[in-house]
Design a protein around this motif. Structure first.
Motif, mmCIF file in Angstrom:
data_model
loop_
_atom_site.group_PDB
_atom_site.id
_atom_site.type_symbol
_atom_site.label_atom_id
_atom_site.label_comp_id
_atom_site.label_asym_id
_atom_site.label_seq_id
_atom_site.Cartn_x
_atom_site.Cartn_y
_atom_site.Cartn_z
ATOM 1 N N PRO A 1 -7.427 -5.078 1.540
ATOM 2 C CA PRO A 1 -7.327 -4.332 0.283
ATOM 3 C C PRO A 1 -6.062 -4.708 -0.481
ATOM 4 C CG PRO A 1 -7.794 -2.865 2.132
ATOM 5 C CD PRO A 1 -7.473 -4.201 2.703
ATOM 6 N N THR A 2 -6.235 -5.058 -1.742
ATOM 7 C CA THR A 2 -5.094 -5.455 -2.574
ATOM 8 C C THR A 2 -5.078 -4.635 -3.858
ATOM 9 O OG1 THR A 2 -6.386 -7.210 -3.618
ATOM 10 C CG2 THR A 2 -5.049 -7.826 -1.714
ATOM 11 N N ARG A 3 -3.959 -4.694 -4.520
ATOM 12 C CA ARG A 3 -3.814 -4.069 -5.833
ATOM 13 C C ARG A 3 -3.023 -5.023 -6.712
ATOM 14 N NH1 ARG A 3 0.720 0.580 -4.610
ATOM 15 N NH2 ARG A 3 2.282 -0.865 -3.839
ATOM 16 N N THR A 4 -3.198 -4.892 -8.018
ATOM 17 C CA THR A 4 -2.491 -5.739 -8.971
ATOM 18 C C THR A 4 -1.593 -4.855 -9.830
ATOM 19 O OG1 THR A 4 -4.374 -7.236 -9.017
ATOM 20 C CG2 THR A 4 -2.761 -7.468 -10.785
ATOM 21 N N ILE A 5 -0.317 -5.136 -9.784
ATOM 22 C CA ILE A 5 0.652 -4.401 -10.604
ATOM 23 C C ILE A 5 1.448 -5.423 -11.399
ATOM 24 C CG2 ILE A 5 2.665 -2.884 -10.595
ATOM 25 C CD1 ILE A 5 1.638 -1.701 -7.974
ATOM 26 N N GLY A 6 1.330 -5.344 -12.712
ATOM 27 C CA GLY A 6 2.057 -6.280 -13.575
ATOM 28 C C GLY A 6 1.682 -7.728 -13.333
ATOM 29 N N VAL B 1 0.905 -9.060 -10.532
ATOM 30 C CA VAL B 1 1.251 -9.478 -9.179
ATOM 31 C C VAL B 1 0.300 -8.802 -8.194
ATOM 32 C CG1 VAL B 1 3.046 -9.469 -7.408
ATOM 33 C CG2 VAL B 1 3.675 -9.773 -9.806
ATOM 34 N N VAL B 2 -0.371 -9.597 -7.375
ATOM 35 C CA VAL B 2 -1.307 -9.073 -6.385
ATOM 36 C C VAL B 2 -0.550 -8.830 -5.081
ATOM 37 C CG1 VAL B 2 -3.417 -9.549 -5.078
ATOM 38 C CG2 VAL B 2 -3.223 -10.324 -7.447
ATOM 39 N N SER B 3 -0.706 -7.622 -4.529
ATOM 40 C CA SER B 3 -0.063 -7.289 -3.257
ATOM 41 C C SER B 3 -1.011 -6.426 -2.433
ATOM 42 C CB SER B 3 1.254 -6.545 -3.501
ATOM 43 O OG SER B 3 1.010 -5.323 -4.164
ATOM 44 N N LEU B 4 -0.726 -6.340 -1.138
ATOM 45 C CA LEU B 4 -1.537 -5.499 -0.261
ATOM 46 C C LEU B 4 -1.348 -4.039 -0.633
ATOM 47 C CD1 LEU B 4 -0.948 -7.140 3.235
ATOM 48 C CD2 LEU B 4 -3.002 -7.253 1.832
#
Length: 136
Positions: A23-28, A30-33
Motif C-alpha cells: 500500500p502506497t500513498r502520494t503526497i506532493g 512523492v510516492v511512499s509506503l
C-alpha cells in the motif's frame, strides 16, 4: 503449483509472479509506503493474499525445503529460492543456456535483496552439472 494457486484465487498466482503490491500513498508527487493506520480494506486484502500464497507454498514443500524458505518475506521470493535450490542442468542443454537460466534466477533474487556470495554461486553451478562434466 500454478493451477493449484490459480484455482484457489487467481490473484494468488499473480502475487507469486509479480510480488505483493504494498500500500502506497502520494503526497506532493512523492510516492511512499502508507502507515498501517491508513490502510483500507483493499490494502489489507492485498497483504492477506501474499500471506495466503506464502502459506500454500509452505504447506507444499517438505521439511528440508521449508527450512530454506521460512525466512522469505514474499511468495515470489519463496518461489525463486525454491527454483535456486532445485536448479539442475537439463539433458541436452548447452552450458550457455543453463547459465542464462541460472543468471535469471540470481538476478531476480537480487532484485528482492536476497543475494549469495560468488563462492556459493560457483559451488551451485558445479553441483548442478551432470556427471559427464566431471572429467572436464
Amino acid at each position: 503449483m500454478t493451477i493449484f494457486l490459480q484455482s484457489l484465487d487467481y490473484q494468488l498466482w499473480h502475487i507469486v509472479v509479480n510480488g505483493p503490491r504494498m500500500p502506497t500513498r502520494t503526497i506532493g508527487g512523492v510516492v511512499s509506503l502508507k502507515p498501517e493506520n491508513e490502510f483500507n480494506d483493499n490494502d489489507f486484502k492485498m497483504l492477506q493474499l501474499n500471506s495466503k500464497a506464502k502459506h500454500v507454498l509452505f504447506c507444499a514443500v517438505g521439511p528440508n525445503e521449508y527450512n530454506r524458505i521460512s525466512s522469505c518475506d514474499t511468495a515470489k521470493e519463496i518461489m525463486l529460492v525454491h527454483e535456486y535450490e532445485l536448479f539442475l542442468m537439463h539433458d541436452n542443454e548447452s552450458i550457455s543456456d543453463m547459465f542464462t537460466r541460472f543468471t535469471t534466477i540470481i538476478n531476480s533474487l537480487k532484485n528482492l535483496d536476497k543475494s549469495y556470495s560468488n563462492q556459493e554461486l560457483v559451488r551451485k553451478i558445479l553441483r548442478c552439472l551432470p556427471k559427464n562434466w566431471t572429467p572436464k
